[in-house]
Scaffold this motif. Sequence first.
Motif, PDB file in Angstrom:
ATOM      1  N   UNK A   1      14.329  40.727  52.329  1.00  0.00           N
ATOM      2  CA  UNK A   1      14.109  41.932  53.136  1.00  0.00           C
ATOM      3  C   UNK A   1      12.680  42.443  53.077  1.00  0.00           C
ATOM      4  N   UNK A   2      11.811  41.839  52.264  1.00  0.00           N
ATOM      5  CA  UNK A   2      10.431  42.302  52.178  1.00  0.00           C
ATOM      6  C   UNK A   2       9.659  42.078  53.462  1.00  0.00           C
ATOM      7  N   UNK A   3      10.160  41.245  54.365  1.00  0.00           N
ATOM      8  CA  UNK A   3       9.491  40.994  55.636  1.00  0.00           C
ATOM      9  C   UNK A   3       9.931  41.906  56.758  1.00  0.00           C
ATOM     10  N   UNK A   4      10.813  42.891  56.469  1.00  0.00           N
ATOM     11  CA  UNK A   4      11.282  43.790  57.538  1.00  0.00           C
ATOM     12  C   UNK A   4      10.142  44.551  58.187  1.00  0.00           C
TER      13      UNK A   4
ATOM     14  N   UNK B   1       4.277  45.060  53.525  1.00  0.00           N
ATOM     15  CA  UNK B   1       5.292  44.822  52.498  1.00  0.00           C
ATOM     16  C   UNK B   1       6.273  45.985  52.530  1.00  0.00           C
ATOM     17  N   UNK B   2       7.571  45.721  52.690  1.00  0.00           N
ATOM     18  CA  UNK B   2       8.549  46.793  52.649  1.00  0.00           C
ATOM     19  C   UNK B   2       9.830  46.441  53.368  1.00  0.00           C
TER      20      UNK B   2
ATOM     21  N   UNK C   1      10.550  46.906  47.404  1.00  0.00           N
ATOM     22  CA  UNK C   1      11.154  45.595  47.176  1.00  0.00           C
ATOM     23  C   UNK C   1      10.720  45.121  45.791  1.00  0.00           C
ATOM     24  N   UNK C   2      11.402  44.148  45.202  1.00  0.00           N
ATOM     25  CA  UNK C   2      11.014  43.675  43.854  1.00  0.00           C
ATOM     26  C   UNK C   2       9.644  43.017  43.848  1.00  0.00           C
ATOM     27  N   UNK C   3       9.050  43.017  42.662  1.00  0.00           N
ATOM     28  CA  UNK C   3       7.755  42.361  42.398  1.00  0.00           C
ATOM     29  C   UNK C   3       6.651  42.876  43.313  1.00  0.00           C
ATOM     30  N   UNK C   4       6.565  44.170  43.467  1.00  0.00           N
ATOM     31  CA  UNK C   4       5.519  44.749  44.307  1.00  0.00           C
ATOM     32  C   UNK C   4       4.128  44.460  43.746  1.00  0.00           C
TER      33      UNK C   4
ATOM     34  N   UNK D   1      -0.096  47.644  53.809  1.00  0.00           N
ATOM     35  CA  UNK D   1       0.833  48.734  54.101  1.00  0.00           C
ATOM     36  C   UNK D   1       2.047  48.570  53.189  1.00  0.00           C
ATOM     37  N   UNK D   2       2.314  49.592  52.354  1.00  0.00           N
ATOM     38  CA  UNK D   2       3.404  49.550  51.385  1.00  0.00           C
ATOM     39  C   UNK D   2       4.222  50.831  51.483  1.00  0.00           C
TER      40      UNK D   2
END
Length: 636
Positions: A543-546, A569-570, A581-584, A600-601
């Motif tokens: 889901x980090x590519x949403x 990222x998010x 998301x994990x491992x930011x 962008x986070x």
Amino acid sequence: MQIVEMKVLRSIYFTHNLFIHRNLSRTHVSFSSFSRHFHSSNPRFALNSLETDGTQRTPHVWTAYEGLTGDLSTPSSRHKGFTQGNELGSGEEADAGFETERTFEKAKNDNLSNGDEIQKAKNACYSPKENTEGMSRKKAFLDNGLGLGDILGNKKKGKGKFKWVCEICGYSDGQWWGVCRSCDRSGTMKKFMEGETKNRGLEFSETLARSWLPKDAGNVEPVKLIDVNRGVKKMDYRIPLFGPFGSEVARVLGGGLVPGSLVLIGGDPGVGKSTLLLQMAALIAEGHDCDQPACVVYVSGEESVEQISSRAERMKIGANELYLYAGTDIEDILKKIQPLSPRALIVDSVQTVYLKEVTGSAGGLSQVRECTSALLRFAKKTNIPVLLAGHVTKSGDIAGPRVLEHIVDAVLYLEGEKCSSHRLLRSVKNRFGSVDELGIFEMSQLGLQTVLNPSEMFLSDQNSDSEFLAGLAVAVIMDGSRAFLIEIQALCVSSSTVSRHVNGIQASRADMIISVLAKQAGLKIQENAVFLNVVSGVSLTETAGDLAIAASVCSSFLEFPIPSGVAFIGEIGLGGEIRMVPRMDKRVSTVAKLGYKKCIVPKSAEKSLANLDLGEMEMIGCNDLKGVINTVFTKN
């Protein structure tokens, strides 16, 4: 029909068949002597006792072949209950006949070894003629090779117990099913007889390996955990692999090759399994860790020694202590390498080797399982690591029983597309390390070469005339412990017969993101056809590519290119919010190392990432999609 009569009929039927097959050559008997008339004490079978004129018909006498003596016999006159149907229906002689038969059955069931009791009961039912050759009944019984089960027909000979085994997952069942009840795959159930496979693999390898061990190595006793590695240097825990290629392979293995381990490497035909194993063999044979060359044996059941040498010459491999051997017999292989005492053994492939003591051809379920078990015991006893190459099926799984992957210590898959020169080495099982590691290589004329910047595999060249490109956004994903940057492309068309098409993205995930953009961000994209694509054929599953998907759709719909050097990222929620998301930290650090200008986070991740050394990169936090649109798609 009563029970006794059914047993006699069955005895006649089986005796007749045995007579044909076993005594035709030495017993001259006409088959016409077997009368087809059988008279029962049951009134229903006594209708033929009267002639057409009403007179009493002479009872027929049936003749049976006596299996114990090889002669013909007729019923005894004292047991007329078998031939005089209605006369003994309720008489004492009929009761005596039935009682005799029950005595015979009781003696047979209680103690088959009591020959006298059985013989006595049998003589009461029949009066066979005296053997003309003077043989006793017991000798005739042995000479004819007949048993009570053969005569009475209640013993099945030559029929073993079968099992149906799935060739994919190893599930076994007592009967055939159209599909495997474990993995739900059709056409995978194969028939095997229980006990046809001799479990000699472990026995053989243990016997052979014991000759290499010290004399007191066989006295194994429980050892304390703290005493197992006492006096052993940490550098001896693993065999290191030096160089860029060796470091990449060691990353997947968990730091190096563990002595005494059994490693299975699978992959599609032509993906480079043999090349990978040959390069690993050359690295171990060079012996950089022990300052002297080490003996390594490369065994191939698919190529000749000349073919392997030609491939090594093309790859510029010239290790002095690398031995080549072409063979498929496990016993022969282990005996030939015994004088060499190698530091590592490589077998290419496990589907081509076999054990003589195990039934079935090479590559079969039994041979693959037993050969792998033999090599496992060999590795554990001698502390020599063994590397195996394994074929895969159409579905991508390693061919052979599923138990094969449970036997070995580590399972590695070498993956790659036919249209691409890049190869991915992935670990799906590792008893000595993590399964989250990923090795990335590029196939070249010299073999597999390490890719220093993996993200360049998925990023397109942006050296075009325009500095901007509409509908393109960069996402940061994780595969194992490594972060990769991939490009996501979007195209919005107002008039199209296709409403939506996605490639490399889950369709349900894409529908949700587009719906959130229409509802929460206020974009009127309901009447537009949306096309989504992930560059280089990568499948985006996390889901980090949403956020990158939403940014690419907005860029194409608004016809506003995203500036180069921006990453997203998010995760997007149904309310339009941006989630962590994990491992930011790992993701953001990778973006900064690649020289990107902005990242962008989620707003909630800014505090936890404040201490990172980002260099000149700017980290921008946003709470929702509207904030992202205002930040990225607003002209300065």
